[in-house]
Design a protein around this motif. Structure first.
Motif, short mmCIF file in Angstrom:
data_model
loop_
_atom_site.label_atom_id
_atom_site.label_comp_id
_atom_site.label_asym_id
_atom_site.label_seq_id
_atom_site.Cartn_x
_atom_site.Cartn_y
_atom_site.Cartn_z
N ASP A 45 20.37 3.43 -1.58
CA ASP A 45 20.72 2.12 -2.11
C ASP A 45 20.13 0.97 -1.29
N GLY A 46 18.87 1.15 -0.86
CA GLY A 46 18.17 0.09 -0.13
C GLY A 46 18.71 -0.20 1.25
N ASP A 47 19.44 0.74 1.83
CA ASP A 47 20.06 0.52 3.14
C ASP A 47 19.07 0.75 4.28
N PHE A 48 18.01 -0.08 4.30
CA PHE A 48 16.99 -0.03 5.34
C PHE A 48 16.66 -1.46 5.74
N GLU A 49 16.28 -1.64 6.99
CA GLU A 49 15.82 -2.95 7.45
C GLU A 49 14.32 -3.08 7.24
N LEU A 50 13.61 -1.92 7.26
CA LEU A 50 12.15 -1.96 7.21
C LEU A 50 11.61 -0.79 6.39
N LEU A 51 10.60 -1.10 5.58
CA LEU A 51 9.80 -0.09 4.90
C LEU A 51 8.43 -0.13 5.57
N LEU A 52 8.01 0.99 6.13
CA LEU A 52 6.70 1.12 6.77
C LEU A 52 5.92 2.14 5.95
N SER A 53 4.91 1.66 5.23
CA SER A 53 4.22 2.52 4.26
C SER A 53 2.71 2.46 4.38
N ASP A 54 2.10 3.63 4.22
CA ASP A 54 0.65 3.69 4.06
C ASP A 54 0.33 3.05 2.72
N ILE A 55 -0.86 2.51 2.56
CA ILE A 55 -1.24 1.95 1.27
C ILE A 55 -1.78 3.04 0.35
N LYS A 56 -2.71 3.84 0.86
CA LYS A 56 -3.39 4.82 0.01
C LYS A 56 -2.65 6.16 0.08
N MET A 57 -1.90 6.46 -0.99
CA MET A 57 -1.12 7.70 -1.08
C MET A 57 -1.16 8.21 -2.51
N GLY A 62 1.09 2.50 -1.68
CA GLY A 62 1.95 1.59 -0.93
C GLY A 62 2.12 0.23 -1.57
N ILE A 63 1.12 -0.24 -2.31
CA ILE A 63 1.23 -1.54 -2.98
C ILE A 63 2.28 -1.44 -4.10
N ALA A 64 2.19 -0.39 -4.91
CA ALA A 64 3.17 -0.20 -5.99
C ALA A 64 4.57 0.00 -5.40
N LEU A 65 4.66 0.74 -4.31
CA LEU A 65 5.95 0.95 -3.64
C LEU A 65 6.49 -0.38 -3.13
N ALA A 66 5.64 -1.18 -2.50
CA ALA A 66 6.07 -2.49 -1.98
C ALA A 66 6.57 -3.39 -3.11
N LEU A 67 5.85 -3.40 -4.23
CA LEU A 67 6.27 -4.21 -5.37
C LEU A 67 7.63 -3.76 -5.90
N LEU A 79 6.15 -3.47 5.83
CA LEU A 79 4.99 -3.42 6.71
C LEU A 79 4.11 -2.28 6.21
N LEU A 80 2.83 -2.57 5.96
CA LEU A 80 1.93 -1.56 5.44
C LEU A 80 0.92 -1.11 6.49
N MET A 81 0.36 0.08 6.28
CA MET A 81 -0.67 0.63 7.16
C MET A 81 -1.83 1.12 6.29
N THR A 82 -3.06 0.97 6.79
CA THR A 82 -4.20 1.55 6.08
C THR A 82 -5.41 1.68 6.99
N ALA A 85 -10.56 -0.67 4.54
CA ALA A 85 -10.68 -2.12 4.43
C ALA A 85 -10.41 -2.61 3.01
N ASP A 86 -10.88 -1.86 2.00
CA ASP A 86 -10.66 -2.31 0.63
C ASP A 86 -9.19 -2.28 0.26
N GLN A 87 -8.43 -1.35 0.84
CA GLN A 87 -6.99 -1.29 0.59
C GLN A 87 -6.28 -2.46 1.28
N ARG A 88 -6.76 -2.80 2.46
CA ARG A 88 -6.19 -3.93 3.20
C ARG A 88 -6.37 -5.22 2.38
#
Length: 137
Positions: A45-57, A62-67, A79-82, A85-88
């Motif tokens: 139920d969204g009980d997190f302070e931070l989502l740390l996600s790779d972009i390309k999965m 990670g973009i769809a997940l972030a949205l 916070l995203l990781m990649t 460069a094109d994903q960044r």
């Protein structure tokens, strides 16, 4: 310490990140792709302070997940990781949603600094400018 959801499809990177965060005292839940991370987010139920996600999965990137997470749980810092460069570049239009993007490969110190800054709510661009100034840049 914080509750963090890590979404990363690379086993080695995921293990490194999860272990580092746990050693720092954070409670970590992890998923192998964005789809599983979205399920974990809903399950908790969204009980997190931070989502740390790779972009390309696979399944959900990670973009769809972030949205998805940003729409359902706007109070969660993202916070995203990649390593791509094109994903960044894809994340640049989402400044209001995403705290920052960590380029891979990253050091343990860089990871911890970015996570600490994100959790403290320090604006990424101000932190970056301050570090440049301290380093004479």
């Amino acid at each position: 310490m914080a509750r963090i959801l890590v979404a990363e499809d690379d086993d080695n990177v995921r293990q490194f990140v999860v272990r580092a965060l746990e050693l720092k005292g954070h409670e970590v839940v992890f998923a192998e792709d964005g789809g599983l991370a979205a399920e974990a987010m809903a399950e908790h139920d969204g009980d997190f302070e931070l989502l740390l996600s790779d972009i390309k999965m696979p399944v959900m990137d990670g973009i769809a997940l972030a949205l998805s997470v940003g729409a359902a749980y706007p109070e969660i810092t993202i916070l995203l990781m990649t390593g791509f460069a094109d994903q960044r570049e894809r994340a640049h239009g989402l400044e209001a949603l995403i705290y920052d993007v960590i380029p891979k490969p990253f050091s343990l110190q860089m990871l911890m600094d970015k996570v600490d800054d994100a959790l403290a709510g320090r604006p990424a661009e101000i932190v970056s400018l301050a570090k440049q100034a301290m380093n004479g840049g």
